[in-house]
Design an enzyme around this catalytic site. Sequence first.
Site, PDB file in Angstrom:
ATOM      1  N   GLY A  59       0.814  -1.215   0.000  1.00  0.00           N
ATOM      2  CA  GLY A  59       0.000   0.000   0.000  1.00  0.00           C
ATOM      3  C   GLY A  59       0.845   1.260   0.000  1.00  0.00           C
ATOM      4  O   GLY A  59       2.070   1.213   0.067  1.00  0.00           O
ATOM      5  N   GLY A  62       3.056   5.575   4.465  1.00  0.00           N
ATOM      6  CA  GLY A  62       2.442   6.433   5.481  1.00  0.00           C
ATOM      7  C   GLY A  62       1.025   6.057   5.847  1.00  0.00           C
ATOM      8  O   GLY A  62       0.280   6.854   6.409  1.00  0.00           O
ATOM      9  N   LYS A  65       1.832   0.881   7.914  1.00  0.00           N
ATOM     10  CA  LYS A  65       2.362  -0.481   7.799  1.00  0.00           C
ATOM     11  C   LYS A  65       3.338  -0.795   8.938  1.00  0.00           C
ATOM     12  O   LYS A  65       3.209  -1.818   9.598  1.00  0.00           O
ATOM     13  CB  LYS A  65       3.022  -0.675   6.429  1.00  0.00           C
ATOM     14  CG  LYS A  65       2.006  -0.559   5.298  1.00  0.00           C
ATOM     15  CD  LYS A  65       2.598  -0.896   3.960  1.00  0.00           C
ATOM     16  CE  LYS A  65       3.525   0.166   3.431  1.00  0.00           C
ATOM     17  NZ  LYS A  65       2.853   1.431   3.112  1.00  0.00           N
ATOM     18  N   SER A  66       4.291   0.099   9.155  1.00  0.00           N
ATOM     19  CA  SER A  66       5.256  -0.214  10.216  1.00  0.00           C
ATOM     20  C   SER A  66       4.595  -0.108  11.587  1.00  0.00           C
ATOM     21  O   SER A  66       4.953  -0.815  12.522  1.00  0.00           O
ATOM     22  CB  SER A  66       6.498   0.668  10.115  1.00  0.00           C
ATOM     23  OG  SER A  66       6.266   1.921  10.650  1.00  0.00           O
ATOM     24  N   SER A 514      -5.686  13.658 -18.034  1.00  0.00           N
ATOM     25  CA  SER A 514      -6.985  14.316 -17.952  1.00  0.00           C
ATOM     26  C   SER A 514      -7.056  15.501 -18.898  1.00  0.00           C
ATOM     27  O   SER A 514      -7.869  16.384 -18.745  1.00  0.00           O
ATOM     28  CB  SER A 514      -7.229  14.777 -16.529  1.00  0.00           C
ATOM     29  OG  SER A 514      -6.162  15.573 -16.107  1.00  0.00           O
ATOM     30  N   LYS A 557      -6.433  21.198  -8.942  1.00  0.00           N
ATOM     31  CA  LYS A 557      -6.470  21.853 -10.247  1.00  0.00           C
ATOM     32  C   LYS A 557      -7.242  23.165 -10.163  1.00  0.00           C
ATOM     33  O   LYS A 557      -6.816  24.184 -10.720  1.00  0.00           O
ATOM     34  CB  LYS A 557      -7.121  20.928 -11.271  1.00  0.00           C
ATOM     35  CG  LYS A 557      -6.225  19.765 -11.658  1.00  0.00           C
ATOM     36  CD  LYS A 557      -6.965  18.830 -12.582  1.00  0.00           C
ATOM     37  CE  LYS A 557      -6.078  17.696 -13.040  1.00  0.00           C
ATOM     38  NZ  LYS A 557      -6.821  16.686 -13.767  1.00  0.00           N
TER      39      LYS A 557
HETATM   40  P1  ADP Z   1       4.106   3.126   6.556  1.00  0.00           P
HETATM   41  O1  ADP Z   1       4.900   2.056   7.230  1.00  0.00           O
HETATM   42  O2  ADP Z   1       2.860   2.614   5.933  1.00  0.00           O
HETATM   43  O3  ADP Z   1       4.902   3.961   5.615  1.00  0.00           O
HETATM   44  P2  ADP Z   1       3.975   4.207   9.201  1.00  0.00           P
HETATM   45  O4  ADP Z   1       3.393   3.071   9.947  1.00  0.00           O
HETATM   46  O5  ADP Z   1       5.444   4.383   9.313  1.00  0.00           O
HETATM   47  O6  ADP Z   1       3.578   4.146   7.687  1.00  0.00           O
HETATM   48  O7  ADP Z   1       3.231   5.533   9.646  1.00  0.00           O
HETATM   49  C1  ADP Z   1       3.917   6.643  10.132  1.00  0.00           C
HETATM   50  C2  ADP Z   1       3.149   7.320  11.229  1.00  0.00           C
HETATM   51  O8  ADP Z   1       1.929   7.852  10.739  1.00  0.00           O
HETATM   52  C3  ADP Z   1       2.738   6.392  12.340  1.00  0.00           C
HETATM   53  O9  ADP Z   1       3.748   6.290  13.285  1.00  0.00           O
HETATM   54  C4  ADP Z   1       1.493   7.069  12.889  1.00  0.00           C
HETATM   55  O10 ADP Z   1       1.856   8.136  13.729  1.00  0.00           O
HETATM   56  C5  ADP Z   1       0.874   7.650  11.651  1.00  0.00           C
HETATM   57  N1  ADP Z   1      -0.074   6.697  11.048  1.00  0.00           N
HETATM   58  C6  ADP Z   1       0.030   6.149   9.814  1.00  0.00           C
HETATM   59  N2  ADP Z   1      -1.002   5.349   9.554  1.00  0.00           N
HETATM   60  C7  ADP Z   1      -1.795   5.373  10.649  1.00  0.00           C
HETATM   61  C8  ADP Z   1      -3.032   4.730  10.991  1.00  0.00           C
HETATM   62  N3  ADP Z   1      -3.655   3.903  10.143  1.00  0.00           N
HETATM   63  N4  ADP Z   1      -3.561   4.998  12.198  1.00  0.00           N
HETATM   64  C9  ADP Z   1      -2.963   5.840  13.058  1.00  0.00           C
HETATM   65  N5  ADP Z   1      -1.809   6.465  12.787  1.00  0.00           N
HETATM   66  C10 ADP Z   1      -1.210   6.251  11.608  1.00  0.00           C
END
Ligand code: ADP
Length: 631
Positions: A59, A62, A65-66, A514, A557
């Site tokens: 996906g 941000g 995922k982590s 577009s 836009k």
């Molecule tokens: P990814 O690994 O998908 O790039 P992260 O898990 O590192 O994203 O997200 C970074 C930060 O953004 C998290 O530490 C949190 O603060 C916020 N965040 C991202 N997604 C969510 C979510 N679904 N719910 C709550 N906070 C989120």
Amino acid sequence: MSEEVKIEKQDDLCGGLEFNSTSDIEVPTKLIDQVIGQEHAVEVIKKAANQRRHVMMIGTPGTGKSMLAKAMAELLPKEELQDVLIYHNPEDGNNPKVRVVPAGKGKQIVNAHKMEAQKSSQMRNLIIVFAMLGILVFAFVYLREQFMWAIIAVLLLLLLLRYVTPKETVITPKLLVTNQGKTTAPFIDATGAHAGALLGDVRHDPFQSGGLETPAHDRVEAGAIHKAHKGVLFIDEINTLRMESQQHLLTALQEKKFHITGQSERSSGAMVKTDPVPCDFIMVLAGNLDAKEGMHPALRSRIKGYGYELYMTDSMEDNPENRRKLVRFVAQEVMRDGKIPHFDHSAVDEIIREARRRAGRKGHLTLKLRDLGGLVRVSGDIARSEGAALTTADHVLKAKKISRSVEQQLADTYLDQRRDYRLFKAAGEEVGRVNGLAVIGGDSGIVLPIVAEVTPALSKAEGHVYATGKLKSIAKESVQNVSAIIKKFTGYDISSMDVHIQFVGAYEGVEGDSASVSIATAVISALSQIPIDQTVAMTGSLSVRGEVLPIGGVTYKIEAAALAGIKTVLIPKSNVGDVLIEEVYKDKVKIIPVTNISEVLEYALVGKMKESFLDKIRNFSMDKMGIGIFD
Ligand code: ADP
């Protein structure tokens, strides 16, 4: 004629939640309960933690995922945690031995060894003192020619050394992995790790012999896979991991143990190979959609067979419940940051409004929460620098101005430059020139003028589409797509003409799919010689039947058009719900939804010939197809 779109301000953005500031909002203690909008992923992670299954998450960056991987580590039992010790092997120094003990025990063992080593070194010192004394006694009695006593002194000294010398030197083991005092199972992020950091390594020994060398076991370093033992190993952007490393990772997964050896061939560490070190981890892989391509097929199939694959959504429905979740999100981010003041109601409203805008989709809120969290932090920083007790809407609005993405900043300079060179035209009329609209970087709009010129074909056989600028292929495709419409509306068969299209100043990164409505309008104007109103800008994709189809980035836009001084923006009717432009732009532009190209032409064309041309279009029926209406 279509109604102009009016944008109302909505009051209850926080889903009916009563609070003065985000300090009133309760934040769950467990990380898994803090995850917002990814309900399916949360369910799967809980299940996977329970069953110790591997997970792959695909996906947009941000979206959490982590965070989910970290939350998974929290869910794993900490009772199972272990320490790993590595011992010198007296039989073969290059093959250190491994011992696994319960968490916290490792340190005790190392300390005990250190004590023993200390004791034996004290003993050695004592012996040296005795030996010196013995030699002195011997020298003394020898000089006095009492040979008998001298011999007795030597014998006593030998006897002493025989019994008191420690049998062997104590070599302290190395604590390779420790989980002492840990309250949760380990979460190890191995994103971008090179082979050594991932699989463990043995340091090079510059001395290697002569008593100065460091014993091999002391130079062994644990890899991420070992540190993640009984916990979670997280690897983002999995496709950037080298194939060889992926293969080793697969072996580690299967065996649940992996020996450590020096990773660089010419280092002395390469001679060392430990016994297998345990690495019983749960693997969580993450990446964009294209991540799958760079993945070792066996690794992927391992996850498919023994785990879960997850797709992370990047928006959620805009309903009171989800908006309440976003309120909690702001509270969470403030708490996590720890330095910024809490947000008042108005500031949270502004964040939710931005979440809507960023979703770029009707009735949705963005889940790209890392970026939204960035806005929370910048807003908070501004409030803090102003010494405010709470972050207010005013701070959020200021933050939005400051924290513009690189693409947005680029769009700004681009706008300035074009103004300088007068590439822009937001007034008057011109034949064959349309103010198109495009997006760059997904969240920045620009006005992209398109100029068309139609000439008799050079080649007798057929005409060509000549396009300049970076959007050549899109232009060609669009012209082909709209040729039926042009034929229908103008009677001209452009396949027998040369059509020249120029995207004025388009550059790398401009997404132009577009632009087909704009291209068609420019070509029709060039053919009919009816001028186009330059205060109008437009966006939309055109079907071969002349319907205006929805496009992305409509909000950005429209804002770009407003900034450039455009007065009217034509957008696809199906995009009306996506329009979430900021307050400042609302009075600057008229937004007009359109459903087909004839409506576009009604708004865009001007001049004496317009009405008769439009009449022809309106009266036009299929049986007249092919007859030139300018004949
Ligand atoms: P990814 O690994 O998908 O790039 P992260 O898990 O590192 O994203 O997200 C970074 C930060 O953004 C998290 O530490 C949190 O603060 C916020 N965040 C991202 N997604 C969510 C979510 N679904 N719910 C709550 N906070 C989120």
